[in-house]
Design an enzyme around this catalytic site. Structure first.
Site, PDB file in Angstrom:
ATOM      1  N   ASN A  43      -6.069   6.992  -2.371  1.00 42.77           N
ATOM      2  CA  ASN A  43      -5.568   5.875  -1.563  1.00 42.77           C
ATOM      3  C   ASN A  43      -4.825   6.441  -0.359  1.00 42.77           C
ATOM      4  OD1 ASN A  43      -4.800   3.085  -1.023  1.00 42.77           O
ATOM      5  ND2 ASN A  43      -2.732   3.676  -1.665  1.00 42.77           N
TER       6      ASN A  43
ATOM      7  N   VAL B 209      -5.605  -5.145  -6.918  1.00 42.06           N
ATOM      8  CA  VAL B 209      -5.183  -4.190  -7.949  1.00 42.06           C
ATOM      9  C   VAL B 209      -6.416  -3.613  -8.639  1.00 42.06           C
ATOM     10  CG1 VAL B 209      -3.904  -3.920 -10.122  1.00 42.06           C
ATOM     11  CG2 VAL B 209      -2.989  -5.369  -8.301  1.00 42.06           C
TER      12      VAL B 209
ATOM     13  N   HIS C 190      -1.689   5.474   2.109  1.00 40.09           N
ATOM     14  CA  HIS C 190      -0.548   4.560   2.210  1.00 40.09           C
ATOM     15  C   HIS C 190       0.227   4.871   3.491  1.00 40.09           C
ATOM     16  CE1 HIS C 190       2.564   1.817   0.858  1.00 40.09           C
ATOM     17  NE2 HIS C 190       3.454   2.716   1.256  1.00 40.09           N
TER      18      HIS C 190
ATOM     19  N   ASP D 264      -3.005   6.270  -9.883  1.00 33.75           N
ATOM     20  CA  ASP D 264      -2.813   6.177 -11.335  1.00 33.75           C
ATOM     21  C   ASP D 264      -2.439   4.734 -11.675  1.00 33.75           C
ATOM     22  OD1 ASP D 264      -0.186   5.899 -10.568  1.00 33.75           O
ATOM     23  OD2 ASP D 264       0.519   7.791 -11.459  1.00 33.75           O
TER      24      ASP D 264
ATOM     25  N   ASN E  43      -9.943   2.679   8.749  1.00 34.27           N
ATOM     26  CA  ASN E  43     -10.000   3.951   8.007  1.00 34.27           C
ATOM     27  C   ASN E  43     -11.436   4.276   7.583  1.00 34.27           C
ATOM     28  OD1 ASN E  43      -7.383   5.347   7.689  1.00 34.27           O
ATOM     29  ND2 ASN E  43      -6.713   3.407   6.824  1.00 34.27           N
TER      30      ASN E  43
ATOM     31  N   ARG F 191     -10.566 -12.469 -14.165  1.00 30.48           N
ATOM     32  CA  ARG F 191     -10.369 -11.093 -13.674  1.00 30.48           C
ATOM     33  C   ARG F 191     -11.264 -10.107 -14.407  1.00 30.48           C
ATOM     34  NH1 ARG F 191      -7.520  -9.240  -8.963  1.00 30.48           N
ATOM     35  NH2 ARG F 191      -7.178 -11.282  -8.123  1.00 30.48           N
TER      36      ARG F 191
ATOM     37  N   GLY G 232     -11.338  -2.292   8.420  1.00 31.52           N
ATOM     38  CA  GLY G 232     -12.086  -1.069   8.119  1.00 31.52           C
ATOM     39  C   GLY G 232     -11.886   0.069   9.110  1.00 31.52           C
TER      40      GLY G 232
END
Length: 207
Positions: free
Chosen positions: A108, A93, A110, A147, A14, A66, A12
């Site tokens: 997000n 995901v 990256h 997306d 970020n 899921r 954690g």
């Protein structure tokens, strides 16, 4: 006031950067309404509790399939009244239903300059291992909307970081976090909170 849900899987760092930047006024007009992790042992949950933020573990392991997990995750985010979902090192995901419902409202971070070292298989240290193996001189981080693809959504902000000759994946990971991730993720949230980000024809306009 922009209400954000932060989704995390590990330490954690970020998340902490966001908490700190809200506290010091770098991120304005924003509150974290929930922190959700797929990992009960994630230190990120401790960080949330220390900051007085509601936190929960919603793990695929605790559900029959899921679909049930996805329903629980969506329910938690919807129930918190989140306007924006922030993926801060979330290694699960995202369900397509969530992407549809929160179109251009999921971001997000990256740890590379997309389109380099991104997509399936590139996460965590693997990104930095890939960059060092290729011998790049510049790497960095990218904040983008999510997306249906992997790291394919519209790019909001990028920041470059120099690779040093004696770097290991660990030292490079740390520098990218400190010099890029912890800078552009809060910056992107602040821009969104103040209505300065627009997606037009798949590209981000900042005004």
């Amino acid at each position: 006031m922009l209400k954000i849900a932060v989704l995390v899987s590990g330490g954690g760092t970020n998340l902490q950067a966001i908490i700190d930047k809200i506290a010091d006024g770098t991120i304005t007009n924003t509150e974290i309404v929930t922190v959700i992790s797929n990992n009960a042992g994630a230190y990120a949950l401790e960080r949330a509790k220390k900051a007085g933020i509601p936190a929960a573990c919603i793990s695929p392991k605790d559900y029959a399939d899921r679909e049930a997990f996805h329903e629980a995750l969506l329910e938690a985010v919807d129930g918190a009244g989140a306007d924006l979902i922030v993926l801060a090192g979330y290694l699960v995901v995202i369900p397509e239903e969530m992407i549809r419902r929160y179109r251009n409202r999921i971001i997000n971070i990256h740890p590379s300059l997309i389109p380099s070292f991104c997509g399936t298989g590139y996460y965590g240290l693997k990104v930095h291992e890939g960059a060092l193996a290729r011998g790049v001189k510049i790497t960095g981080a990218t904040c983008h909307f999510v997306d249906e693809g992997t790291d394919t959504g519209p790019i909001i902000l990028q920041k470059a970081v120099e690779v040093q000759q004696d770097d290991t994946p660990e030292t490079l990971q740390r520098r990218v976090m400190e010099q890029a991730e912890w800078v552009i993720l809060p910056q992107a949230i602040d821009l969104i909170a103040n209505g300065k980000v627009e997606v037009v024809d798949g590209k981000v306009l900042i005004g």
